[in-house]
Structure formats: structure tokens, C-alpha cells
Design an enzyme around this catalytic site. Structure first.
Site, PDB file in Angstrom:
ATOM      1  N   CYS A  90      50.607  27.535   4.319  1.00 48.42           N
ATOM      2  CA  CYS A  90      50.548  27.816   5.755  1.00 48.42           C
ATOM      3  C   CYS A  90      51.871  27.480   6.447  1.00 48.42           C
ATOM      4  O   CYS A  90      51.950  27.455   7.669  1.00 48.42           O
ATOM      5  CB  CYS A  90      49.396  27.066   6.407  1.00 48.42           C
ATOM      6  N   GLU A 103      52.688  18.549   1.998  1.00 49.60           N
ATOM      7  CA  GLU A 103      53.944  18.798   2.703  1.00 49.60           C
ATOM      8  C   GLU A 103      54.923  17.641   2.556  1.00 49.60           C
ATOM      9  O   GLU A 103      55.957  17.607   3.205  1.00 49.60           O
ATOM     10  CB  GLU A 103      53.690  19.123   4.179  1.00 49.60           C
ATOM     11  N   ASP A 163      57.534  21.265   6.280  1.00 53.26           N
ATOM     12  CA  ASP A 163      57.867  19.864   6.055  1.00 53.26           C
ATOM     13  C   ASP A 163      58.256  19.598   4.608  1.00 53.26           C
ATOM     14  O   ASP A 163      59.117  18.758   4.340  1.00 53.26           O
ATOM     15  CB  ASP A 163      56.688  18.963   6.462  1.00 53.26           C
ATOM     16  N   HIS A 189      59.465  23.673  16.479  1.00 49.91           N
ATOM     17  CA  HIS A 189      58.350  24.148  17.295  1.00 49.91           C
ATOM     18  C   HIS A 189      58.720  25.302  18.219  1.00 49.91           C
ATOM     19  O   HIS A 189      57.851  26.072  18.609  1.00 49.91           O
ATOM     20  CB  HIS A 189      57.748  22.982  18.085  1.00 49.91           C
TER      21      HIS A 189
HETATM   22  C1  PEP Z   1      54.331  22.756   7.582  1.00 53.22           C
HETATM   23  O1  PEP Z   1      54.874  21.656   7.621  1.00 53.22           O
HETATM   24  O2  PEP Z   1      54.630  23.655   6.759  1.00 53.22           O
HETATM   25  C2  PEP Z   1      53.273  23.094   8.535  1.00 53.22           C
HETATM   26  C3  PEP Z   1      52.587  24.211   8.454  1.00 53.22           C
HETATM   27  O3  PEP Z   1      53.041  22.214   9.545  1.00 53.22           O
HETATM   28  P1  PEP Z   1      53.929  22.065  10.873  1.00 53.22           P
HETATM   29  O4  PEP Z   1      54.906  23.213  10.905  1.00 53.22           O
HETATM   30  O5  PEP Z   1      52.975  22.083  12.006  1.00 53.22           O
HETATM   31  O6  PEP Z   1      54.581  20.750  10.654  1.00 53.22           O
HETATM   32 MG    MG Z   2      53.984  20.054   8.740  1.00 54.75          MG
END
Ligand code: PEP
Ligand code: MG
Length: 623
Positions: free
Chosen positions: A541, A470, A494, A223
Site C-alpha cells: 500500500c 514498513e 517508510d 504527505h
Molecule cells: C508507507 O509507509 O508505505 C505507507 C503506506 O504509510 P504512510 O505513507 O502513511 O507512512
Molecule cells: Mg508508513
């Protein structure tokens, strides 16, 4: 739960720590320039003074306070000890009622330790004699006690070391809680240096004050990088032990393109980076002009380039970077910015803002994805209890066990969907692992729709309901999931972590975390195929969608919608406009035939450089 839970005290005095690095006889040792390497997670260059946020609970740096502040430290220490005692008394009582006397003995034992003056008195003495902070005194006192337990012959006593650390954390929590408000002291512009930065801390930062982030832990798609990108500031994570090497005011250069962090740079280095910053600014001006141009390949195939956001405030940046809408709204930040769950109205207002700012452009709202590395304030107990939170009760799992909360969010989303042209607002569920979850999530969505209908509240009755792919189980079974989803969005962040069994936030295994791994490519390929066969849209994404190295591969595998942080959109668009689909297909075919991720990455980089020679090194200071 057998063992020695009664506290009888330990005789003997503790040994107190000496001087920390950088201090000798009260003075700071002259620093020399130090170049460190970490993981680049958000591009750009920052030069500024450090603001150190040392939140680690097991290693507290030795800091001293001026003589006049010593009484304040005594008071802080007393307050932390009595707050911990109060907590333990309550826990002791509750545990006795719920689980019985034996279980409650653990807390009685902790209470016994805290009430023993042979533990707490030396802490006060240390503050008095050496003028150290209360947290350092606590840290030192508990460490000494743990050492003494560890050295005991009786194995039952040796097992108490963990209890001592646990208790130390409890007391430190009360002090570091205060200490963490140090963030509020951030008055001018600074580079934030921390061991880790929790999502709530990162989210609470005032934009404009932080020039960049450096953390000693973390991985490529954690994050910290996502926040830094959203804030448009450079960041380097996984910079081992950086907090031990700096103090407030140390001058630092953060190179978010190469992952280099330079402490106390000399004049020549500072000038070199200043020149580079100017070059980057020029490069960015060139990219801005791209925002207006269509996102099509050389052979005329349109690609939808969307933005990932954590709050509606990021939408202007997405639009000015050429984003055609929002492909991923990570709504968990609504929860992280508050100590309590957002109300339905707060959800609605946030989604309404998106609709208004996007003026008819689409937005995909992902239901909250808390847990794993993102815990909201009131999830403290869960955070402490989960041994393996990445595999724990996160995301849709959490929603499906908190239906009231889930429905409040769904109501907010549905109500906002009425404010935009039909099909503009989409809803998406994260971390779907089995079909039953998808069925249940849709069932509750329908339930909420029915309630709204009865209440006469408007919503888009044809709202598209998608899922993130994911988790490997969803990718492998994508064909079946396609019967239950209106669209797929591949979350490579993920998907990589779960496919390769590599924690995405762990710098120690960051070298193994690679979306170019052949296993990941195979999964992505089969999800795209399943989507095509079921005639449902598939996008990506995850961070891979914003990585130039991945662009040709993802287009070649068949994706036509990519969603990434605003900061990446211009460069990705530039590459899209420089390639043909047949070139990308050839690249994807070749990449899928290589069996080492390092070789795939090298190949993808070489191919990308053929299209844009300065793609990877044009902004690096090393060239
Ligand atoms: C991912 O896991 O690729 C995703 C876009 O979600 P996050 O990064 O919020 O887990
Ligand atoms: Mg994710």
C-alpha cells in the site's frame, strides 16, 4: 545548564535589512519566465495564479503594508510580544517547580530579552519608518541580536544565538499563527505555493479552490503528494526556494508529471501547456473506460486493485477509478482535522461511512499513524521535543503509550465492523517494529472486544488483524511476525526511508530515495515469501503500488493485491491488463540481479515501455 542566563541587555542599534529580491525603490522588478525543476508527486497540469503561503519562521520575506495599516502592525507586534511574555512567565514558573531554579533561568533569560526596549523599540521603529509587517520587524530585530551575540568574543555569549532564534520563533508563532489564517483568504482558484504544507493545512483546504501545489521542500512520498493525489490535483515538491521567486498573483504552470514549474510563462509556453492539458484530458477519458473492465493479467490472473484514502469522501473517486475496495485508510487525518482527539463516536461515524459507501467491498482501517511528519494540534510539545521524529514516538508507539486514545479508536473500528459482512472491515497496525508491539496491540484489541461483549455491543469477532511491514526489522523477521498477523501490507514509503536511511520528506536526498533499490527489493521479496509460507495475504500500500515503474516488479515478486491513490488506479490497471505473470516474473528475476538502483529503475522503465510505449512520456510536455 551553565552559562550566562541573566539578561543585562546589549547596547548599540541593530542593522535593518534592505530590499528583498523583486523590489527596488518600492516597485517590483519585471519578471521573466523562469523554469524550475522539482519532484513530481501528483500527476496532471495546473495553470493559475500563485497564492503564496510563506510559513517559514527563520526567513520572513520583507513585505510592506499600506500607510493606513501601520497602526495595525504596531498592535500585532505588541500583542505577539505580550503573548510571548505571558507564555514565558508561565513556563518559568512551571519549570522552577518541576526542575528547579537553574533550569528556570533559561526562561528568565528569554523574558529578560523580551522586556528590553533596545530589542523591541527598533522593531516598532522599523514598522513605523519602513511600513513593514510586524513579522518582518521581529525577524529583523532578532536576527540583528543574534548577529551581535555571534560576534562576541566571550564564548558563553556566542552560545546564546540559539536562544535568540528560539525566542524569535516563539514570537513569530503568534504572528505567523495569524498569518497562516491567510489560507482562509483563498477565495478563488489558485496554485498554492509554500515552503512546506503541514498535514493540517493541507487537510483543511477547501477542495475545488486549489488548482495545484508547489513546495520548496519535501520528497517523493511525503504527505503533500499524498494529499494532492487524494484531491486529484497536480503537485511538485522540492522546488528549491520557489517561495522567494513568486508573489501572490504570479502566473505559474505546474507539471505534476515531469516535476516542472514555470513561473511567469510566456504566451507560447502557455499555449503549449494548454494543448497538453487537452491531450491529458483525452488520455484520461480513455482510462475511465477501463474502470469497468476486470483487473486481470493477459494470462487471466486476477489482481486486486484497491484505493488508499485519508477520508471516506475519497471513496467515490476510488470506486469510479475501478478500485475494488480500500486497501489503506490513513485514519490520522481524523486527528489532523481537529484541534482535539476524535471521540469514539467520531471514529465510528467515519468508519460507518466507509462501510456504507463501499457496499460490501473491503476496507482496511489503519490505526492512527501520527508523529514523524504528521502532528495533530495538541502534539505541539512533542513536535518541538523530538530531535529525530522519523525515529521517534510515532504510530503504534504513540498508541501503545496512550491506551485510552488507542482503545477509543479500536472501539470505533470494531463497532463499524458489525455493520458489514464478516471479514469486510480489517484493522491494521502501522510501524510495527518488534513482536512485543504486535502482541500488545492485539492484547488491547482483545480487551476492547471483551468490553464490547460485556456491553452487548456488536462487532466482527473474526476481524482480521494485520500489520504494515514498513520497518526493516519487521521485513527481516517477517516469518516470525506472520505468527502474530492475519495479513501483511508492505509500506514501501517508510520501508525505503528506513532501509536506505533517506528521509522521505527531504528534497536534498530525494535522488537516493528509490523503491527500486536492490536492498528494498530483497526485503519485499522475503516478506512475500514469508507471507506465502505462513499462508497469510500480503499486499503493498506504499506509493510504489501506484507507480507504473514498479507494477511488473511487484507482480513478478508475487503480489496480487496493490493499493494506491485513486489517481493511479487506471494506469496501473491498464498495465496489469497488458502483461502476463511470466513476463513479470522474468522482469523481477532480472531486476533482483542488478546491483544499482538507477540501473534497476532504467530496466523497469524500459520493460514497462515495451508494454505501454507512452507509459512515462506520453503525458510529458517535453516529447
Ligand atoms: C508507507 O509507509 O508505505 C505507507 C503506506 O504509510 P504512510 O505513507 O502513511 O507512512
Ligand atoms: Mg508508513
Amino acid at each position: 545548564m551553565s552559562g550566562v542566563w541573566a539578561w543585562g541587555g546589549l547596547s548599540g542599534r541593530g542593522r535593518w535589512g534592505g530590499c528583498a529580491r523583486g523590489e527596488a525603490g518600492g516597485g517590483r522588478i519585471e519578471q521573466r519566465m523562469m523554469v524550475m525543476k522539482g519532484i513530481a508527486v501528483s500527476p496532471g497540469i495546473a495553470v493559475g495564479e500563485c497564492f503564496v503561503l510563506d510559513e517559514e519562521r527563520r526567513r520572513i520575506p520583507r513585505r510592506t503594508v499600506p500607510l493606513a495599516q501601520v497602526p495595525v502592525e504596531h498592535e500585532r507586534l505588541d500583542r505577539a510580544l505580550s503573548a510571548s511574555r505571558a507564555e514565558l512567565m508561565e513556563l518559568n514558573g512551571r519549570t522552577r517547580e518541576d526542575l528547579g531554579e537553574e533550569a528556570a533561568k533559561i526562561f528568565a533569560f528569554h523574558l529578560g530579552m523580551l522586556s528590553d526596549p533596545t530589542l523591541t523599540k527598533p522593531m516598532h521603529e522599523l514598522v513605523e519608518k519602513e511600513g513593514v509587517t510586524a513579522e518582518f520587524a521581529v525577524y529583523t530585530g532578532f536576527n540583528a541580536l543574534a548577529d551581535r551575540f555571534a560576534a562576541m568574543k566571550d564564548a558563553a555569549f556566542r552560545t546564546k544565538v540559539d536562544d535568540v532564534h528560539d525566542l524569535a520563533m516563539r514570537v513569530l508563532k503568534h504572528l505567523i499563527g495569524e498569518h497562516s489564517s491567510k489560507l482562509k483568504e483563498l477565495s478563488g482558484e489558485a496554485v498554492l505555493v509554500a515552503r512546506d504544507l503541514t498535514p493540517s493545512q493541507a487537510f483543511g483546504l477547501e477542495r475545488g479552490k486549489v488548482l495545484g501545489f508547489v513546495t520548496s521542500t519535501g520528497g517523493k512520498t511525503g504527505h503533500v503528494g499524498i494529499f494532492a493525489q487524494a484531491m486529484g490535483i497536480p503537485a511538485v515538491v522540492g522546488c528549491a526556494r520557489v517561495t522567494e521567486r513568486v508573489s501572490d498573483g504570479t502566473v505559474v504552470i505546474v507539471d505534476g508529471d515531469s516535476g516542472t514549474v514555470i513561473l511567469d510563462p510566456d504566451q507560447a509556453t502557455l499555449e503549449r501547456y494548454k494543448r497538453l492539458q487537452e491531450r491529458v484530458a483525452l488520455f484520461n477519458i480513455g482510462l475511465k473506460e477501463l474502470a469497468e473492465l476486470p483487473c486481470v493479467t493477459l494470462d487471466g490472473v486476477p489482481v486486486d486493485l484497491m484505493g488508499n484514502i485519508g477520508s471516506p469522501e475519497e471513496i467515490p473517486a476510488v470506486l469510479s477509478a475501478g478500485g475494488q475496495g480500500v486497501g489503506l485508510y490513513r485514519t490520522e487525518y481524523l486527528y489532523l482535522s481537529n484541534d482535539r482527539e476524535p471521540t469514539e463516536e467520531e471514529h465510528f461515524q467515519a468508519y460507518k461511512s466507509c462501510v456504507e459507501l463501499l457496499k460490501g467491498k473491503p476496507v482496511t482501517i489503519r490505526t492512527m499513524d501520527l508523529g514523524a511528519d504528521k502532528y495533530a494540534g495538541d502534539q505541539g510539545e512533542q513536535e518541538a521535543a523530538e530531535r529525530n521524529p522519523m525515529l521517534g514516538r510515532r504510530s503504534i508507539r504513540l498508541c501503545l503509550t496512550n491506551l485510552g486514545m488507542f482503545k477509543r479508536q479500536l472501539r470505533g473500528i470494531l463497532r463499524a465492523s458489525a455493520l458489514a459482512p464478516a471479514g469486510t472491515v480489517r484493522v491494521m497496525f502501522p510501524l510495527v517494529t518488534n513482536i512485543e508491539e504486535m502482541r500488545r496491540a492485539r492484547f488491547f484489541l482483545n480487551d476492547v472486544m471483551e468490553d464490547l461483549r460485556e456491553e452487548g455491543v456488536g462487532y466482527d469477532g473474526d476481524i482480521k488483524v494485520g500489520m504494515m511491514v514498513e520497518v526493516p526489522s519487521a521485513a527481516i523477521m517477517a516469518e516470525r511476525f506472520a505468527e502474530h498477523a492475519d495479513f501483511f501490507s508492505i509500506g514501501t514509503n517508510d520501508l525505503v526511508q528506513y532501509t536506505l536511511a533517506v528521509d522521505r520528506t527531504n528534497e536534498l536526498v530525494a535522488g537516493m530515495y528509490n523503491p527500486a533499490n536492490p536492498a528494498v527489493i530483497q526485503l519485499v521479496k522475503s516478506v512475500i515469501r514469508a507471507g506465502r509460507e505462513a499462508r497469510i495475504p500480503v499486499s503493498c500500500c506504499g506509493e510504489a503500488a501506484g507507480e507504473l515503474e514498479q507494477t511488473m516488479l511487484l507482480l513478478g515478486l508475487g503480489l496480487r493485491t496493490l493499493s494506491a491513490s485513486a489517481v493511479h488506479l487506471p494506469t496501473v490497471k491498464r498495465l496489469i491488463r497488458s502483461v502476463t505473470i511470466s513476463q513479470c516474473e522474468a522482469v523481477a528475476e532480472k531486476a533482483a540481479s542488478i546491483d544499482s538502483d538507477v540501473a534497476v529503475s532504467r530496466y523497469l522503465r524500459d520493460q514497462t515501455r515495451k508494454m505501454i510505449p507512452e507509459a512515462f512520456d506520453g503525458r510529458s510536455v517535453e516529447d
